[in-house]
Design a protein around this motif. Structure first.
Motif, PDB file in Angstrom:
ATOM      1  N   LEU B 112       0.830  -1.203   0.000  1.00 17.01           N
ATOM      2  CA  LEU B 112       0.000   0.000   0.000  1.00 17.01           C
ATOM      3  C   LEU B 112       0.868   1.258   0.000  1.00 17.01           C
ATOM      4  N   LEU B 113       1.913   1.249   0.846  1.00 14.27           N
ATOM      5  CA  LEU B 113       2.819   2.398   0.883  1.00 14.27           C
ATOM      6  C   LEU B 113       3.415   2.657  -0.491  1.00 14.27           C
ATOM      7  N   ALA B 114       3.846   1.565  -1.151  1.00 13.99           N
ATOM      8  CA  ALA B 114       4.465   1.715  -2.469  1.00 13.99           C
ATOM      9  C   ALA B 114       3.468   2.278  -3.475  1.00 13.99           C
ATOM     10  N   THR B 115       2.215   1.778  -3.437  1.00  6.56           N
ATOM     11  CA  THR B 115       1.196   2.282  -4.369  1.00  6.56           C
ATOM     12  C   THR B 115       0.943   3.773  -4.124  1.00  6.56           C
ATOM     13  N   ILE B 116       0.783   4.151  -2.844  1.00  2.58           N
ATOM     14  CA  ILE B 116       0.513   5.558  -2.518  1.00  2.58           C
ATOM     15  C   ILE B 116       1.677   6.436  -2.976  1.00  2.58           C
ATOM     16  N   MET B 117       2.906   5.968  -2.697  1.00  5.72           N
ATOM     17  CA  MET B 117       4.071   6.763  -3.089  1.00  5.72           C
ATOM     18  C   MET B 117       4.161   6.904  -4.599  1.00  5.72           C
ATOM     19  N   ALA B 118       3.840   5.810  -5.305  1.00  9.31           N
ATOM     20  CA  ALA B 118       3.897   5.872  -6.775  1.00  9.31           C
ATOM     21  C   ALA B 118       2.934   6.926  -7.293  1.00  9.31           C
ATOM     22  N   LEU B 119       1.747   7.024  -6.665  1.00 11.87           N
ATOM     23  CA  LEU B 119       0.774   8.013  -7.114  1.00 11.87           C
ATOM     24  C   LEU B 119       1.205   9.422  -6.712  1.00 11.87           C
ATOM     25  N   ILE B 120       1.759   9.548  -5.492  1.00 14.10           N
ATOM     26  CA  ILE B 120       2.198  10.877  -5.034  1.00 14.10           C
ATOM     27  C   ILE B 120       3.303  11.417  -5.951  1.00 14.10           C
ATOM     28  N   ILE B 121       4.214  10.532  -6.384  1.00 13.44           N
ATOM     29  CA  ILE B 121       5.279  10.977  -7.292  1.00 13.44           C
ATOM     30  C   ILE B 121       4.739  11.090  -8.717  1.00 13.44           C
ATOM     31  N   GLY B 122       3.976  10.089  -9.129  1.00  5.45           N
ATOM     32  CA  GLY B 122       3.604   9.964 -10.538  1.00  5.45           C
ATOM     33  C   GLY B 122       2.615  11.007 -11.018  1.00  5.45           C
ATOM     34  N   ILE B 123       1.610  11.335 -10.193  1.00  8.30           N
ATOM     35  CA  ILE B 123       0.560  12.238 -10.681  1.00  8.30           C
ATOM     36  C   ILE B 123       1.088  13.655 -10.941  1.00  8.30           C
ATOM     37  N   PRO B 124       1.745  14.307  -9.952  1.00 10.19           N
ATOM     38  CA  PRO B 124       2.257  15.655 -10.275  1.00 10.19           C
ATOM     39  C   PRO B 124       3.261  15.645 -11.417  1.00 10.19           C
ATOM     40  N   ALA B 125       4.137  14.627 -11.440  1.00  5.54           N
ATOM     41  CA  ALA B 125       5.149  14.575 -12.499  1.00  5.54           C
ATOM     42  C   ALA B 125       4.486  14.382 -13.860  1.00  5.54           C
ATOM     43  N   GLY B 126       3.483  13.534 -13.922  1.00  9.58           N
ATOM     44  CA  GLY B 126       2.792  13.290 -15.180  1.00  9.58           C
ATOM     45  C   GLY B 126       2.046  14.516 -15.674  1.00  9.58           C
ATOM     46  N   VAL B 127       1.370  15.226 -14.731  1.00  8.33           N
ATOM     47  CA  VAL B 127       0.644  16.440 -15.110  1.00  8.33           C
ATOM     48  C   VAL B 127       1.629  17.499 -15.609  1.00  8.33           C
ATOM     49  N   LEU B 128       2.734  17.659 -14.872  1.00 10.39           N
ATOM     50  CA  LEU B 128       3.742  18.653 -15.270  1.00 10.39           C
ATOM     51  C   LEU B 128       4.276  18.348 -16.666  1.00 10.39           C
ATOM     52  N   ALA B 129       4.614  17.067 -16.904  1.00  5.95           N
ATOM     53  CA  ALA B 129       5.157  16.698 -18.210  1.00  5.95           C
ATOM     54  C   ALA B 129       4.138  16.930 -19.313  1.00  5.95           C
ATOM     55  N   GLY B 130       2.864  16.668 -19.011  1.00  3.07           N
ATOM     56  CA  GLY B 130       1.828  16.869 -20.005  1.00  3.07           C
ATOM     57  C   GLY B 130       1.590  18.342 -20.296  1.00  3.07           C
ATOM     58  N   GLN B 131       1.634  19.168 -19.233  1.00  8.07           N
ATOM     59  CA  GLN B 131       1.419  20.607 -19.398  1.00  8.07           C
ATOM     60  C   GLN B 131       2.533  21.242 -20.223  1.00  8.07           C
ATOM     61  N   VAL B 204       2.988   5.231 -14.386  1.00 15.30           N
ATOM     62  CA  VAL B 204       1.900   6.196 -14.181  1.00 15.30           C
ATOM     63  C   VAL B 204       2.176   7.462 -14.989  1.00 15.30           C
ATOM     64  N   VAL B 205       3.412   7.966 -14.902  1.00 14.86           N
ATOM     65  CA  VAL B 205       3.765   9.200 -15.604  1.00 14.86           C
ATOM     66  C   VAL B 205       3.566   9.039 -17.107  1.00 14.86           C
ATOM     67  N   ARG B 206       4.020   7.925 -17.647  1.00  9.56           N
ATOM     68  CA  ARG B 206       3.926   7.715 -19.093  1.00  9.56           C
ATOM     69  C   ARG B 206       2.498   7.821 -19.589  1.00  9.56           C
ATOM     70  N   TYR B 207       1.596   7.143 -18.895  1.00  2.35           N
ATOM     71  CA  TYR B 207       0.196   7.154 -19.332  1.00  2.35           C
ATOM     72  C   TYR B 207      -0.457   8.503 -19.061  1.00  2.35           C
ATOM     73  N   LEU B 208      -0.140   9.086 -17.886  1.00  2.00           N
ATOM     74  CA  LEU B 208      -0.753  10.356 -17.529  1.00  2.00           C
ATOM     75  C   LEU B 208      -0.306  11.457 -18.470  1.00  2.00           C
ATOM     76  N   ARG B 209       0.975  11.427 -18.841  1.00  2.00           N
ATOM     77  CA  ARG B 209       1.512  12.464 -19.721  1.00  2.00           C
ATOM     78  C   ARG B 209       0.754  12.484 -21.046  1.00  2.00           C
ATOM     79  N   SER B 210       0.644  11.309 -21.680  1.00  2.00           N
ATOM     80  CA  SER B 210      -0.031  11.300 -22.986  1.00  2.00           C
ATOM     81  C   SER B 210      -1.507  11.649 -22.836  1.00  2.00           C
TER      82      SER B 210
END
Lengths: 292, 326
Positions: B112-131, B204-210
């Motif tokens: 669970l910790l790993a999943t939460i951390m992946a989302l905490i890192i992945g979502i902002p990074a993915g949004v930033l890369a997409g923007q 997460v970043v890869r999919y979120l970015r596109s």
């Protein structure tokens, strides 16, 4: 034909006469060079070892010297020779596993894609189920049943990775089987095994090669992981994963004992990944019909 | 809404049925494959208890039910598991069920910790890369993603352990123990969880970015910008809602890798979870423990992916309506 084979950069307007840097497939060359280099090193160190790797020739945990290039381990064995032999083991296991998975996967994938109907449904259900279970669990169960030899390891890895090959090959065969030349062969009365082997599989070869290289990269890591957990290559045969486990306790005093095998695993993974990327670019499969 | 409820009930039943079927098949496979292992199933017991007499062997075989037919053994084992009884361990003084009860919480906490951390890192990074697609932030994020995905977490973990041993000297290995509370253990698991989270967040970043690039190119962005919304409001309040949906399917696929990864990471960091238990049991040829551990690890994975699947219709209104129709 739903495949279109394109040369890289062919949408640019520059003439294709001069070979530009972008045209050189750096990934493929680098990937193959890394794997070939480690293989060569391993072969040389297996047949003409610098120092006999199973003898305690030096002192305990010596640093790098002219005789022991990377120092010695806790019982005075030469690290360099052992690591080089471990690299060869890694290369051999990953190539054998990838070849096995590709052979089994290609035949089953071509069959299930061509025949379709209920055999396809059953096979794909099994494939989905196998792909859903964490791979380390499958391979650990297989190791328990098959035993702990090198061949058993290759067999387990080949079995583990064949479902992914089945899926990829099936998707390409689903496209190719609609081609006119397959229909003509069917009308001419060519038997099913020949259609699979001579008509369908050659068209899936580019995909198969790319998938094979990526299986190789996964197999290298999994072999190291299994050996680290004591379930892969068994001593005295040198294995990078096993060395990483055994030498963890010496990381404070002689970190080279850990760095060297870790570099071998890392380089092999990078080598296989670059090969896969390079092959993908060289054979440039643009799928218009099949959504990846 | 009524239509959705009926459809959703069908969808839940379907998913639950599939998961149970996979579990049942797995239980059969595990049970029989373990019986295919060459050698005496009691070998592990002899190793720790010394060689017993022939009468004692017969008594032990009877006690463990090894003298009965295989189908009786299977159904007794399965029936026991349904009541929470995994049988007795051959090498450890505690029952398998007790061991699993002690160890499972660590594995779940780690995953669970790993999943939460992946989302905490992945979502902002993915949004930033997409923007900022194809600009400096995007290039930086993409380079990071490439590294995170291509380096196996096994090697990252060993590198962290090695570098830590010569620099910071944090207490990383064996820091998790039963004498500590859930919070303290969680803190001790932060580094292992981060290592597991890195390749996960890369996906997460890869999919979120596109997804973000696609969403931000849509006309509603101009409307929102004309209304005076800031870039962040457009991205997080509107774009992310749509772009996050494909990411959920990826989470479901990544979970298998994550659960497999916990087995390795637990052994490297000496976390007394299910992965460590499984490897210990295999090393000591402890059949009932191997069966129980594999079944429980697989169940955890199936349960996690089931939860993602069941949440899916609530997060995507299009699927929600689709579920109602089918």
């Amino acid at each position: 034909m739903n495949y279109t084979l394109k040369k890289p950069q062919d949408d640019t307007k520059k003439p294709q006469t001069k070979k530009r840097f972008q045209d050189v497939n750096v990934s493929l060359i680098a990937g193959i060079a890394i794997i070939a280099g480690l293989t060569l090193l391993g072969v040389v160190m297996t047949f003409w070892p610098l120092n006999n790797p199973s003898l305690s020739l030096g002192g305990r945990l010596e640093g790098p010297s002219a005789r022991f290039w990377l120092g010695t381990d806790d019982i005075g064995r030469d690290t360099f020779t052992r690591v080089a032999q471990a690299a060869l083991t890694g290369v051999a296991v990953s190539i054998a596993a990838a070849a096995g998975a590709c052979m089994v996967g290609a035949v089953i994938g071509a069959f299930t894609g061509y025949v379709s109907g209920w055999p396809d449904k059953v096979i794909m259900r099994v494939v989905d189920a196998l792909l859903a279970i964490p791979s380390i669990l499958i391979v650990l169960i297989l190791r328990l049943v098959l035993g702990t030899g090198v061949w058993q390891l290759v067999l387990a890895l080949a079995f583990l990775y064949s479902p992914s090959v089945v899926r990829v090959i099936r998707s390409t065969v689903l496209v190719t089987r609609r081609s006119d030349f397959v229909a003509l062969a069917e009308i001419a009365g060519v038997n099913t095994p020949s259609i699979l082997l001579k008509y369908l599989l050659p068209n899936s070869l580019p995909t198969l090669l790319v998938q094979g290289a990526s299986v190789g990269s996964n197999a290298v890591v999994l072999e190291a992981v299994l050996s680290y957990l004591g379930q892969g290559i068994q001593p005295p045969q040198p294995s990078a994963g096993r060395m990483l486990y055994e030498y963890t306790k010496f990381m404070q005093t002689s970190p080279m004992l850990l760095i060297a095998p870790a570099m071998v695993v890392f380089l092999l993974t990078v080598g296989w990944n670059l090969t896969a990327d390079g092959l993908q670019r060289a054979l440039l499969i643009t799928r218009s019909g099949v959504k990846k | 809404m009524k239509k959705f409820r009926a459809g959703y009930a069908y969808y839940v039943a379907q998913r639950l049925g599939t998961a149970l079927l996979v579990l049942l098949i797995l239980s059969v496979v595990v049970f029989f494959l373990v019986r295919l292992i060459p050698g005496d199933p009691l070998a592990g017991y002899y190793d720790t208890h010394g060689t017993p007499s022939i009468e004692e062997i017969a008594r032990l075989r009877e006690q463990l039910g090894l003298d009965k037919a295989w189908y009786t053994q299977y159904f007794e084992w399965l029936g026991g598991i349904l009541q929470g009884d995994f049988g007795a361990s051959l090498t450890k003084p505690f029952s398998v069920g007790y061991q699993i009860g002690r160890r499972l919480p660590y594995s779940i906490e780690l995953a669970l910790l790993a999943t939460i951390m992946a989302l905490i890192i992945g979502i902002p990074a993915g949004v930033l890369a997409g923007q900022r697609a194809n600009h400096l932030p995007d290039i930086a994020v993409r380079t990071g993603v490439m590294l995170a995905i291509s380096i196996p977490s096994f090697l990252t973990a060993l590198a962290v352990v090695l570098i830590n041993s010569r620099t910071l000297k944090w207490n990383l290995i064996g820091a998790v123990s039963s004498s500590k509370g859930i919070v303290d253990n969680g803190i001790a698991m932060l580094v292992p969880a981060l290592i597991l989270a890195l390749p996960f967040s890369g996906t997460v970043v890869r999919y979120l970015r596109s997804g973000m690039i696609e969403e931000l190119a849509k006309p509603y962005r101009i409307t929102l910008a004309a209304k005076g919304l800031s870039d962040a409001e457009i991205a997080y309040g509107h774009g992310l809602r749509n772009a996050i949906i494909p990411v959920l399917t990826v989470i479901s696929v990544r979970l298998a890798t994550l659960v497999g990864g916990t087995v390795v990471i637990e052994n490297i960091f000496s976390i007394p979870g299910m992965g460590k238990y499984l490897i210990e049991s295999i090393s000591s040829a402890d059949y009932p423990s191997i069966q129980g551990a594999i079944l429980v690890i697989a169940s955890v994975y199936l349960l996690m992916s089931l939860i993602v699947d069941l949440l899916y219709p609530f997060l995507d209104p299009r699927i929600k309506s689709g579920v109602g129709e089918s």
